[in-house]
Design a protein around this motif. Structure first.
Motif, PDB file in Angstrom:
ATOM      1  N   GLU A  51       0.821  -1.203   0.000  1.00  0.00           N
ATOM      2  CA  GLU A  51       0.000   0.000   0.000  1.00  0.00           C
ATOM      3  C   GLU A  51       0.867   1.270   0.000  1.00  0.00           C
ATOM      4  O   GLU A  51       0.511   2.273  -0.623  1.00  0.00           O
ATOM      5  N   GLU A  52       2.003   1.195   0.704  1.00  0.00           N
ATOM      6  CA  GLU A  52       2.877   2.360   0.806  1.00  0.00           C
ATOM      7  C   GLU A  52       3.645   2.630  -0.485  1.00  0.00           C
ATOM      8  O   GLU A  52       3.992   3.774  -0.783  1.00  0.00           O
ATOM      9  N   ILE A  53       3.905   1.600  -1.259  1.00  0.00           N
ATOM     10  CA  ILE A  53       4.743   1.777  -2.449  1.00  0.00           C
ATOM     11  C   ILE A  53       3.985   1.553  -3.754  1.00  0.00           C
ATOM     12  O   ILE A  53       4.571   1.589  -4.830  1.00  0.00           O
ATOM     13  N   GLU A  54       2.663   1.333  -3.668  1.00  0.00           N
ATOM     14  CA  GLU A  54       1.899   0.969  -4.864  1.00  0.00           C
ATOM     15  C   GLU A  54       2.085   1.978  -5.998  1.00  0.00           C
ATOM     16  O   GLU A  54       2.343   1.594  -7.142  1.00  0.00           O
ATOM     17  N   GLN A  55       1.960   3.276  -5.694  1.00  0.00           N
ATOM     18  CA  GLN A  55       2.068   4.279  -6.754  1.00  0.00           C
ATOM     19  C   GLN A  55       3.469   4.319  -7.355  1.00  0.00           C
ATOM     20  O   GLN A  55       3.643   4.461  -8.566  1.00  0.00           O
ATOM     21  N   PHE A  56       4.502   4.183  -6.492  1.00  0.00           N
ATOM     22  CA  PHE A  56       5.874   4.147  -6.997  1.00  0.00           C
ATOM     23  C   PHE A  56       6.073   2.950  -7.923  1.00  0.00           C
ATOM     24  O   PHE A  56       6.755   3.032  -8.950  1.00  0.00           O
ATOM     25  N   PHE A  57       5.496   1.846  -7.543  1.00  0.00           N
ATOM     26  CA  PHE A  57       5.620   0.601  -8.301  1.00  0.00           C
ATOM     27  C   PHE A  57       5.037   0.774  -9.714  1.00  0.00           C
ATOM     28  O   PHE A  57       5.691   0.466 -10.716  1.00  0.00           O
ATOM     29  N   VAL A  58       3.822   1.302  -9.772  1.00  0.00           N
ATOM     30  CA  VAL A  58       3.146   1.499 -11.053  1.00  0.00           C
ATOM     31  C   VAL A  58       3.889   2.531 -11.904  1.00  0.00           C
ATOM     32  O   VAL A  58       4.091   2.349 -13.112  1.00  0.00           O
ATOM     33  N   THR A  59       4.323   3.619 -11.273  1.00  0.00           N
ATOM     34  CA  THR A  59       5.027   4.677 -12.006  1.00  0.00           C
ATOM     35  C   THR A  59       6.341   4.171 -12.573  1.00  0.00           C
ATOM     36  O   THR A  59       6.731   4.523 -13.684  1.00  0.00           O
ATOM     37  N   THR A  60       7.048   3.319 -11.816  1.00  0.00           N
ATOM     38  CA  THR A  60       8.308   2.768 -12.300  1.00  0.00           C
ATOM     39  C   THR A  60       8.101   1.964 -13.576  1.00  0.00           C
ATOM     40  O   THR A  60       8.850   2.105 -14.552  1.00  0.00           O
ATOM     41  N   PHE A  61       7.091   1.125 -13.596  1.00  0.00           N
ATOM     42  CA  PHE A  61       6.825   0.331 -14.802  1.00  0.00           C
ATOM     43  C   PHE A  61       6.449   1.245 -15.976  1.00  0.00           C
ATOM     44  O   PHE A  61       6.823   0.989 -17.123  1.00  0.00           O
ATOM     45  N   HIS A  62       5.726   2.297 -15.672  1.00  0.00           N
ATOM     46  CA  HIS A  62       5.375   3.239 -16.738  1.00  0.00           C
ATOM     47  C   HIS A  62       6.638   3.854 -17.356  1.00  0.00           C
ATOM     48  O   HIS A  62       6.764   3.941 -18.583  1.00  0.00           O
ATOM     49  N   LEU A  63       7.575   4.269 -16.505  1.00  0.00           N
ATOM     50  CA  LEU A  63       8.812   4.860 -17.004  1.00  0.00           C
ATOM     51  C   LEU A  63       9.644   3.845 -17.791  1.00  0.00           C
ATOM     52  O   LEU A  63      10.266   4.183 -18.800  1.00  0.00           O
ATOM     53  N   LEU A  64       9.635   2.607 -17.331  1.00  0.00           N
ATOM     54  CA  LEU A  64      10.378   1.561 -18.049  1.00  0.00           C
ATOM     55  C   LEU A  64       9.784   1.345 -19.434  1.00  0.00           C
ATOM     56  O   LEU A  64      10.509   1.162 -20.421  1.00  0.00           O
ATOM     57  N   LYS A  65       8.458   1.367 -19.518  1.00  0.00           N
ATOM     58  CA  LYS A  65       7.809   1.187 -20.824  1.00  0.00           C
ATOM     59  C   LYS A  65       8.155   2.330 -21.767  1.00  0.00           C
ATOM     60  O   LYS A  65       8.415   2.122 -22.954  1.00  0.00           O
ATOM     61  N   VAL A  66       8.161   3.543 -21.232  1.00  0.00           N
ATOM     62  CA  VAL A  66       8.449   4.715 -22.061  1.00  0.00           C
ATOM     63  C   VAL A  66       9.881   4.676 -22.577  1.00  0.00           C
ATOM     64  O   VAL A  66      10.166   5.104 -23.698  1.00  0.00           O
ATOM     65  N   ASN A  67      10.797   4.140 -21.791  1.00  0.00           N
ATOM     66  CA  ASN A  67      12.218   4.220 -22.120  1.00  0.00           C
ATOM     67  C   ASN A  67      12.819   2.921 -22.649  1.00  0.00           C
ATOM     68  O   ASN A  67      14.034   2.864 -22.868  1.00  0.00           O
ATOM     69  N   VAL A  68      11.993   1.898 -22.879  1.00  0.00           N
ATOM     70  CA  VAL A  68      12.550   0.614 -23.290  1.00  0.00           C
ATOM     71  C   VAL A  68      13.210   0.695 -24.668  1.00  0.00           C
ATOM     72  O   VAL A  68      14.168  -0.021 -24.953  1.00  0.00           O
ATOM     73  N   ARG A  69      12.731   1.575 -25.529  1.00  0.00           N
ATOM     74  CA  ARG A  69      13.352   1.705 -26.850  1.00  0.00           C
ATOM     75  C   ARG A  69      14.777   2.239 -26.743  1.00  0.00           C
ATOM     76  O   ARG A  69      15.681   1.802 -27.452  1.00  0.00           O
ATOM     77  N   ARG A  70      14.971   3.203 -25.846  1.00  0.00           N
ATOM     78  CA  ARG A  70      16.289   3.836 -25.718  1.00  0.00           C
ATOM     79  C   ARG A  70      17.232   3.007 -24.865  1.00  0.00           C
ATOM     80  O   ARG A  70      18.435   2.954 -25.118  1.00  0.00           O
TER      81      ARG A  70
END
Length: 407
Positions: free
Chosen positions: A343-362
């Motif tokens: 519960e404490e890290i849920e938003q960080f967890f989701v945001t991290t995956f979002h950033l990884l998806k955005v940057n996977v090409r680079r």
């Protein structure tokens, strides 16, 4: 005819037609004969140059493939051309090729960045290798280069922005020239063109950072009382809008017409893009749990550190440190997974995956490595909600990565 010497079979009529359509006579520009003459004593170098000139003069040339080869050639053979009496003319000819590539690049930002990086790397290596007499010999060629680059940037602002955000700062070149200029007594290097180029790069840089959200009030909102005792205050102040506006005021107060050397010396004291990037990079390292005593405060600091790392990833002007920031986000998230509830890290967890998806090409390797490390920590915790969230995000990420690779 042996098997090894037979031509590759045509796989389709479409391929045959395409090859016929793109086949065209190649006429080498006579101006490039000077480049060949200078290295005529070196058969291997001249052979490599001939291949490059053929590709450059081909009607269907591909700058994406040519630029890395051209960059490697001019950097490796910089001294051969520098020491020749026609060295300044050769420098201008090579730069003309780069300028032609810039014009052809259009709105291809990645290609434009590579071209500018290559040409500035060449100019940087040449200038750093000069002594005072040689600088005088190259004065006209360098002045022309600085002037054309500034004029091109004034006509196409994205060119200056790409140069500002690159690895090769103009300030490094300016410092070396100013150092050599002070050794000249009879007729010092005319630094007007260089001073004007440095001014436009600084102005473009400051305009960009002032268009971004001011990090000082943002950080204060996020961290509250922690800001009062935080040891990175100077860094935060250095990237604030207040400091950037002060730099703008200093720059605008300089009388360039009165003395270009004095103006250049003032510009060299002002922060450039790399200075601001370095301060952004250092800030997360100053946000350490040793600054606080209790566990709750330690969690607060770690969470705010992660927020600042996310801010770096969402700032396009910090692309030079994005890959390292991804790795730091990975390390920070691993620490949170070990110590805090889902519960404490849920938003960080989701945001991290979002950033990884955005940057996977680079950064495909870094992104996948982050997912692997995070997955190991998630399964060690044995938290069912955390495992379920990880698997869901990993599956979604997998589909995107397959699309990136064309699977």
């Amino acid at each position: 005819m042996s098997a090894d010497s037979r031509p590759l079979p045509m796989s389709s009529d479409a391929l045959k037609a395409n090859l016929l359509e793109t086949a065209a006579p190649v006429v080498i520009d006579p101006a490039f004969s000077l480049l060949r003459d200078i290295v005529s004593r070196f058969q291997g170098i001249q052979g490599k140059l001939d291949t490059l000139l053929y590709e450059i003069n081909h009607p269907y040339h591909n700058w994406k493939l040519i630029i890395p080869e051209l960059r490697a050639f001019v950097l490796k053979n910089c001294n051969n051309y520098r020491d020749h009496e026609q060295g300044p003319k050769a420098f201008t000819l090579f730069m003309d090729i780069f300028f032609d590539a810039i014009k052809d690049a259009g709105r291809n930002e990645q290609l434009l960045q590579r071209i500018l990086e290559a040409m500035l790397a060449y100019a940087d290596k040449l200038i750093l290798s000069l002594d005072s007499p040689t600088l005088f010999r190259f004065e006209q060629a360098l002045t022309q280069f600085f002037t054309l680059l500034r004029q091109l940037g004034e006509a196409e602002p994205q060119i200056i922005m790409a140069m500002v955000h690159g690895h090769q700062p103009v300030r490094k070149i300016a410092r070396k020239i100013l150092e050599l200029r002070k050794q000249q007594s009879d007729k010092p290097f005319e630094c007007k063109a260089l001073a004007l180029l440095l001014r436009i790069t600084l102005r473009c840089n400051y305009e960009y950072w002032l268009s971004e959200e001011d990090p000082l009030p943002w950080f204060t909102r996020q961290c509250g009382d922690y800001c009062q005792q935080w040891q990175g205050q100077d860094l935060l102040l250095g990237i604030s809008h207040q400091s950037i506006r002060e730099a703008v005021q200093t720059m605008e107060s300089v009388d360039f017409a009165a003395d270009y050397q004095a103006a250049l010396e003032v510009l060299l004291t002002l922060p450039n893009h790399m200075d601001i990037v370095r301060m952004y990079k250092e800030i997360p390292s100053k946000m350490v749990v040793t600054d606080v005593d209790d566990e709750e405060s330690a969690h607060f600091v770690e969470n705010r550190k992660l927020l600042f790392l996310f801010r770096i990833m969402e700032t396009s002007g910090l692309s030079l440190i994005h890959e390292g920031t991804l790795r730091e986000i990975n390390r920070s998230l691993v620490q949170l997974i070990r110590k805090q509830s889902f519960e404490e890290i849920e938003q960080f967890f989701v945001t991290t995956f979002h950033l990884l998806k955005v940057n996977v090409r680079r950064y495909p390797h870094t992104s996948l490595q982050c997912i692997q490390v995070i997955g190991n920590e998630v399964f060690k915790r044995g938290n069912s909600r955390l495992v379920e969230a990880f698997l869901w995000e990993a599956v979604r990420f997998g589909f995107q990565y397959a699309n990136v690779r064309g699977v």
